[in-house]
Write an enzyme that holds these catalytic residues in place. Structure first.
Site, PDB file in Angstrom:
ATOM      1  N   ARG A  84       0.838  -1.193   0.000  1.00  0.00           N
ATOM      2  CA  ARG A  84       0.000   0.000   0.000  1.00  0.00           C
ATOM      3  C   ARG A  84       0.881   1.253   0.000  1.00  0.00           C
ATOM      4  O   ARG A  84       1.048   1.900   1.035  1.00  0.00           O
ATOM      5  CB  ARG A  84      -0.926   0.010   1.225  1.00  0.00           C
ATOM      6  CG  ARG A  84      -1.875  -1.166   1.337  1.00  0.00           C
ATOM      7  CD  ARG A  84      -2.828  -1.281   0.150  1.00  0.00           C
ATOM      8  NE  ARG A  84      -3.654  -0.107  -0.027  1.00  0.00           N
ATOM      9  CZ  ARG A  84      -4.831   0.085   0.596  1.00  0.00           C
ATOM     10  NH1 ARG A  84      -5.271  -0.816   1.456  1.00  0.00           N
ATOM     11  NH2 ARG A  84      -5.536   1.157   0.357  1.00  0.00           N
TER      12      ARG A  84
ATOM     13  N   ASN B 298      -7.196   9.852  -1.098  1.00  0.00           N
ATOM     14  CA  ASN B 298      -8.278   8.924  -0.747  1.00  0.00           C
ATOM     15  C   ASN B 298      -8.682   8.165  -2.004  1.00  0.00           C
ATOM     16  O   ASN B 298      -8.097   8.354  -3.079  1.00  0.00           O
ATOM     17  CB  ASN B 298      -9.461   9.692  -0.153  1.00  0.00           C
ATOM     18  CG  ASN B 298     -10.456   8.766   0.540  1.00  0.00           C
ATOM     19  OD1 ASN B 298     -10.079   7.934   1.358  1.00  0.00           O
ATOM     20  ND2 ASN B 298     -11.738   8.908   0.230  1.00  0.00           N
ATOM     21  N   LYS B 299      -9.664   7.310  -1.883  1.00  0.00           N
ATOM     22  CA  LYS B 299     -10.093   6.466  -2.995  1.00  0.00           C
ATOM     23  C   LYS B 299     -10.349   7.288  -4.258  1.00  0.00           C
ATOM     24  O   LYS B 299     -10.903   8.380  -4.197  1.00  0.00           O
ATOM     25  CB  LYS B 299     -11.356   5.705  -2.595  1.00  0.00           C
ATOM     26  CG  LYS B 299     -11.788   4.633  -3.583  1.00  0.00           C
ATOM     27  CD  LYS B 299     -10.718   3.567  -3.742  1.00  0.00           C
ATOM     28  CE  LYS B 299     -10.393   2.883  -2.427  1.00  0.00           C
ATOM     29  NZ  LYS B 299      -9.323   1.881  -2.553  1.00  0.00           N
TER      30      LYS B 299
ATOM     31  N   ASP C 144      -6.352   8.093   3.182  1.00  0.00           N
ATOM     32  CA  ASP C 144      -5.268   7.127   3.278  1.00  0.00           C
ATOM     33  C   ASP C 144      -3.941   7.796   3.609  1.00  0.00           C
ATOM     34  O   ASP C 144      -3.038   7.160   4.136  1.00  0.00           O
ATOM     35  CB  ASP C 144      -5.150   6.345   1.973  1.00  0.00           C
ATOM     36  CG  ASP C 144      -6.316   5.404   1.772  1.00  0.00           C
ATOM     37  OD1 ASP C 144      -6.199   4.229   2.135  1.00  0.00           O
ATOM     38  OD2 ASP C 144      -7.370   5.850   1.272  1.00  0.00           O
TER      39      ASP C 144
END
Length: 272
Positions: free
Chosen positions: A7, A164-165, A154
């Site tokens: 990640r 973020n997404k 994130d």
């Protein structure tokens, strides 16, 4: 290293790994002692996460106010944390307080975390939830009736830029255009003082096969449809500039622009 690199955009995984490794390096008693120290540290992180979620919920509920209709993206609830979530935590707290609260959940393509996870989670909790296509969010905001957009993060850069997404940036633009508050909820450990701005955030790209359909379908003239392979770009995250963020809520405070998270905290102190 293998786990850390899975990640690259998110900072919390590396933060937790560093805590576990530090606990192991300071332990006595050989491998058994190191394993026990890591187990205790992991349990502490889990307990802190529950407390962090509750704190985010309380601060967020106060920020949003009473009865509310919230628009959210991806999944930042109990399924993503050890507690009641980050962006969904205020929803749960508002419901506990007796407020009339409902949620609009974007599908969150291409993996549909909003429809597969968020909608499932909220419906199980008895909170009214409506799923909408990502492309319908701007029209919903223009129609009115949305109290706030609430998303997780994130990684948050030192200047307040938020990763973020993928699709979060477009939602922030639409919220800004229609005068709807755009709130980001995340633990203090998500704030990365070493990352100066969103330009420095590495964006993870995933397999084109996640996109549906993986190949384009063309029907030239009146012939039967035929599959045509086409390239696909599939970034997992995007960066929302701090200028579009109304407030960043951490377990320590509600931060308003211009964002300044100083003094920077050692990773071992974050979220404690």
């Amino acid at each position: 290293l293998a786990i850390r690199t899975t990640r690259p955009t998110a900072v919390n995984l590396s933060w937790a790994i560093d805590r576990l490794l530090a606990a192991a390096s300071n332990a006595e008693g050989g491998n058994v002692g190191r394993l026990e120290a890591m187990r205790e540290e992991a349990t502490a992180i889990c307990d802190e996460d529950r407390a962090m979620c509750r704190r985010l919920g309380e601060l967020g509920a106060d920020l949003i106010g009473g009865d509310a209709a919230v628009l959210t993206y991806c999944n930042a609830g109990a399924l993503a944390t050890a507690g009641i979530g980050t962006a969904l935590a205020p929803v749960y707290v508002l419901a506990e307080r007796g407020a009339s609260v409902s949620v609009f959940s974007c599908e969150s393509r291409p993996l549909l975390q909003g429809s597969r996870l968020t909608a499932w989670e909220l419906s199980r909790a008895g909170i009214p939830v409506t799923v909408l296509a990502d492309g319908a969010a701007a029209s919903l905001l223009r129609r009115g009736g949305i109290s706030a957009v609430c998303v997780g993060a994130d990684r948050i850069a030192a200047n307040g830029d938020v990763a973020n997404k993928i699709g979060t940036y477009a939602l922030a633009l639409a919220a800004n255009r229609h005068g709807v508050p755009f709130y980001v909820f995340a633990p203090t450990s998500t704030v990365d003082p070493a990352t100066r701005s969103g330009v420095d955030i590495v964006i993870e790209e995933r397999s084109p096969s996640e996109l549906a359909p993986p190949a384009g379908m063309l029907a030239p003239d009146d012939e039967a449809p035929r599959t045509v392979a086409v390239p696909a770009w599939n970034p997992a995250f995007d960066v929302t500039p701090a200028a579009l963020v109304s407030a960043i809520v951490t377990d320590r405070a509600v931060h308003r622009p211009p964002y300044d998270f100083q003094p920077a905290m050692p990773a071992t102190e974050a979220s404690r």
